[in-house]
Scaffold this active site. Sequence first.
Site, short mmCIF file in Angstrom:
data_model
loop_
_atom_site.label_atom_id
_atom_site.label_comp_id
_atom_site.label_asym_id
_atom_site.label_seq_id
_atom_site.Cartn_x
_atom_site.Cartn_y
_atom_site.Cartn_z
N CYS A 164 0.31 0.74 7.25
CA CYS A 164 -0.33 1.08 5.98
C CYS A 164 -1.66 1.80 6.21
O CYS A 164 -2.00 2.72 5.46
CB CYS A 164 -0.53 -0.17 5.14
SG CYS A 164 1.03 -0.88 4.57
N GLU A 215 0.83 -1.21 0.00
CA GLU A 215 0.00 0.00 0.00
C GLU A 215 0.86 1.25 0.00
O GLU A 215 0.56 2.22 -0.72
CB GLU A 215 -0.93 0.01 1.22
CG GLU A 215 -1.94 -1.12 1.25
CD GLU A 215 -1.45 -2.36 2.00
OE1 GLU A 215 -2.30 -3.13 2.46
OE2 GLU A 215 -0.21 -2.56 2.12
#
Length: 176
Positions: A106, A75
Amino acid sequence: MYVVVASYFLTFETKKDMVGERENHFMQIAVELSRKGMESGNGGPFGAIVVRGDEIVGRGWNQVLSNNDPTAHAEVMAIREACTLLGTFQLADCEIYTSCEPCPMCLGAIYWARPQRVYFANTKDDAAAIDFDDSFIYQELQVPHTDKKIPLIALPVKEAIDVFKDWQKKGDKTLY
């Protein structure tokens, strides 16, 4: 496949309302990236994309091992690429598709990037079952700083707060 959708403004949509052929197509790309990264030895089996409209503007896969960078999660890599391409630090008109529910790091990056929503395939429990268990991080957030496994030790100095005061007075700052 498990899919949970949450918008930035904390309104929750149902799977039925938010998932169709388009979303499944983009999720398949994120999953393909997870396989690509895993098979190439870059890192764990995680992939992500950032989509604006119908265009992929960021791609990422776990590159922790190949980059010797513990922050090189799928991500984060996809967010970095999208922000560079779009010339912005906020992705307000974008969606993120990720092969797994985001880890705490993330998730923090996602909230700072402010996408409209995040789609994920595997859950954090699925990740824990293959030895990617972030539950200890969630637990550590509740522990006093000095009792954490990696202690956080406050070391206040006047110069540090002076910088904050200067930031507060700065006329040409960009808030984020």
